[in-house]
Enzyme design. Structure first.
Site, PDB file in Angstrom:
ATOM      1  N   HIS A   1      12.921 -11.230  23.916  1.00  0.00           N
ATOM      2  CA  HIS A   1      14.163 -10.478  23.658  1.00  0.00           C
ATOM      3  C   HIS A   1      14.620  -9.852  24.983  1.00  0.00           C
ATOM      4  CE1 HIS A   1      17.248  -8.602  21.489  1.00  0.00           C
ATOM      5  NE2 HIS A   1      16.582  -7.738  20.747  1.00  0.00           N
TER       6      HIS A   1
ATOM      7  N   CYS B   1      13.298  -0.472  19.828  1.00  0.00           N
ATOM      8  CA  CYS B   1      14.523  -1.275  19.918  1.00  0.00           C
ATOM      9  C   CYS B   1      15.400  -1.145  18.680  1.00  0.00           C
ATOM     10  CB  CYS B   1      14.183  -2.738  20.188  1.00  0.00           C
ATOM     11  SG  CYS B   1      13.307  -3.552  18.830  1.00  0.00           S
TER      12      CYS B   1
ATOM     13  N   GLN C   1      17.321  -6.949  25.268  1.00  0.00           N
ATOM     14  CA  GLN C   1      16.822  -5.637  24.841  1.00  0.00           C
ATOM     15  C   GLN C   1      16.136  -4.914  25.999  1.00  0.00           C
ATOM     16  OE1 GLN C   1      16.868  -4.099  21.613  1.00  0.00           O
ATOM     17  NE2 GLN C   1      16.268  -2.391  22.909  1.00  0.00           N
TER      18      GLN C   1
ATOM     19  N   ARG D   1      20.986 -16.300  18.781  1.00  0.00           N
ATOM     20  CA  ARG D   1      19.808 -15.619  18.209  1.00  0.00           C
ATOM     21  C   ARG D   1      19.178 -16.590  17.230  1.00  0.00           C
ATOM     22  NH1 ARG D   1      18.922  -9.553  15.834  1.00  0.00           N
ATOM     23  NH2 ARG D   1      18.812  -9.226  18.073  1.00  0.00           N
TER      24      ARG D   1
ATOM     25  N   ASP E   1       7.601  -1.146  17.898  1.00  0.00           N
ATOM     26  CA  ASP E   1       8.614  -1.971  17.219  1.00  0.00           C
ATOM     27  C   ASP E   1       8.111  -2.205  15.801  1.00  0.00           C
ATOM     28  OD1 ASP E   1      10.748  -3.669  16.664  1.00  0.00           O
ATOM     29  OD2 ASP E   1       9.946  -5.376  17.793  1.00  0.00           O
TER      30      ASP E   1
ATOM     31  N   ARG F   1      22.430  -0.912  24.883  1.00  0.00           N
ATOM     32  CA  ARG F   1      22.586  -2.356  24.650  1.00  0.00           C
ATOM     33  C   ARG F   1      23.982  -2.796  25.096  1.00  0.00           C
ATOM     34  NH1 ARG F   1      19.562  -5.194  21.140  1.00  0.00           N
ATOM     35  NH2 ARG F   1      20.442  -6.910  22.351  1.00  0.00           N
TER      36      ARG F   1
HETATM   37  N1   CP Z   1      17.406  -4.274  18.746  1.00  0.00           N
HETATM   38  C1   CP Z   1      18.132  -5.290  18.230  1.00  0.00           C
HETATM   39  O1   CP Z   1      18.148  -6.416  18.731  1.00  0.00           O
HETATM   40  O2   CP Z   1      18.885  -4.933  17.144  1.00  0.00           O
HETATM   41  P1   CP Z   1      19.670  -5.927  16.183  1.00  0.00           P
HETATM   42  O3   CP Z   1      18.654  -6.776  15.482  1.00  0.00           O
HETATM   43  O4   CP Z   1      20.406  -5.012  15.240  1.00  0.00           O
HETATM   44  O5   CP Z   1      20.599  -6.770  17.006  1.00  0.00           O
HETATM   45  N1  NVA Z   2      10.589  -7.789  16.881  1.00  0.00           N
HETATM   46  C1  NVA Z   2      11.791  -7.622  16.093  1.00  0.00           C
HETATM   47  C2  NVA Z   2      12.913  -7.132  16.945  1.00  0.00           C
HETATM   48  C3  NVA Z   2      14.182  -6.855  16.194  1.00  0.00           C
HETATM   49  C4  NVA Z   2      15.306  -6.436  17.079  1.00  0.00           C
HETATM   50  C5  NVA Z   2      12.150  -8.947  15.415  1.00  0.00           C
HETATM   51  O1  NVA Z   2      12.026 -10.004  16.044  1.00  0.00           O
HETATM   52  O2  NVA Z   2      12.547  -8.897  14.243  1.00  0.00           O
END
Ligand code: CP
Ligand code: NVA
Length: 308
Positions: free
Chosen positions: A135, A265, A138, A108, A226, A293
């Site tokens: 993502h 999400c 997700q 990540r 989101d 997930r």
């Molecule tokens: N939706 C999602 O990716 O959640 P986290 O940031 O908690 O992993």
């Molecule tokens: N769009 C958000 C998603 C978090 C799971 C981010 O990138 O922070």
């Protein structure tokens, strides 16, 4: 060839459909089991997943860890800042070292190019656990949630409200692969990436970009939003002000189909992108989506290992 999963197109539509079916089967086969008990077939027995986090996470971290346990393997979790990456060791060297010690890598990161660099140099699968660009994991969970709720993907009308961000980019990619349509209402300056819009349209999906929230939601099967401020972005007051007309509230949901689902999400910011009334409503499937997930990660992992 090593199967990386940096974006949904790395797998393609048929593999994503297989992931969804596998997730449904595995989920059903372990109803009411203790969550840490491994699936009967333990397909990843002895395998180890290393996870590298440059950004915070709850769902991605726990779901991948539990996915590995349920598949008979294990995982280890690293904050990038506490590894030598945090002191400037190259991604290329990190990828080559980890490839000698673990069986797969999830990353990540704040920069998609870093995930690509990791994949270029790793000899084990690299999975995108969220980047600034996309993502994909997700969206496999989201599609699983939609299918589980009895909706077919081909021809589905998906409405997106708010920021044209990494999650919307992956929804657009999925639209092209799985043949559904997207109507995204975003403020000027916050559109999704042209590349994802173009690819979805080229693959036959109808993608409507609008500034009008009602136009996006009218007749939709699924309404998605989101956070207005993604990780690593400034809490700019101009951006928050621009997002105001795109809050998902009950009046907006009333324009969708009566049986429309609401997805997010998570983490959610109640009162910003969604009201508490919608978030807690019977139409909201956000906690099924969060649970999924875990089930989706298992199928993604099996695909990367060539077992799906
Ligand atoms: N939706 C999602 O990716 O959640 P986290 O940031 O908690 O992993
Ligand atoms: N769009 C958000 C998603 C978090 C799971 C981010 O990138 O922070």
């Amino acid at each position: 060839m090593t199967r990386h999963f940096l974006d949904l197109a790395d797998a393609g539509g048929d593999a994503i459909a297989a992931m969804i079916n596998d997730a449904i089967d595995r989920k059903a086969a372990r109803t009411d089991w203790p969550k840490g008990k491994a699936d009967t077939d333990r397909p990843l027995d002895g395998r180890v997943l290393a996870m590298i986090f440059e950004k915070n996470s709850t769902r991605t971290r726990v779901s991948f860890d539990m996915a590995m346990r349920q598949l008979g393997g294990t995982s280890l979790i690293m904050e990038a800042s506490s590894t030598q990456l945090g002191r400037g060791e190259s991604i290329a060297d990190t990828a080559r070292v980890l490839s000698r010690m673990v069986d797969a890598i999830m990353v990540r990161t704040d920069d998609h190019a870093k995930a690509e660099e990791m994949a270029r140099h790793a000899s084990v699968p690299v999975i995108n656990g969220l980047t600034d660009r996309s993502h994909p994991c997700q969206i496999v969970a989201d599609l699983l949630t939609v299918v589980e709720h009895g909706k077919a993907l081909p021809g589905l009308e998906v409405a997106w409200l708010g920021d044209g961000n990494n999650v919307l980019n992956s929804i657009l990619e999925a639209a092209g692969l799985m043949k559904f349509n997207v109507r995204a209402a975003t403020p000027q300056g916050y559109d999704p990436d042209d590349e994802f819009v173009g690819a979805a349209r080229a693959a036959g999906a109808t993608v409507t970009l609008t500034r009008d929230a009602v136009e996006a939601v009218r007749g939709a099967d699924v309404v998605v939003t989101d956070t207005w401020i993604s990780m690593g972005q400034d809490h700019a007051s101009e951006k928050l002000a621009a997002m105001e007309p795109y809050r998902v509230d009950s009046a907006l949901m009333a324009h969708a189909k009566p049986d429309a689902m609401f997805l997010h999400c998570l983490p959610a910011h109640i009162g910003d992108e969604v009201t508490e009334e919608v978030f807690e409503s019977a139409q909201s499937a956000v906690f099924d989506e969060a649970e999924n997930r875990l089930h989706a990660q298992k199928s993604i992992l099996l695909w990367t290992f060539g077992l799906l």
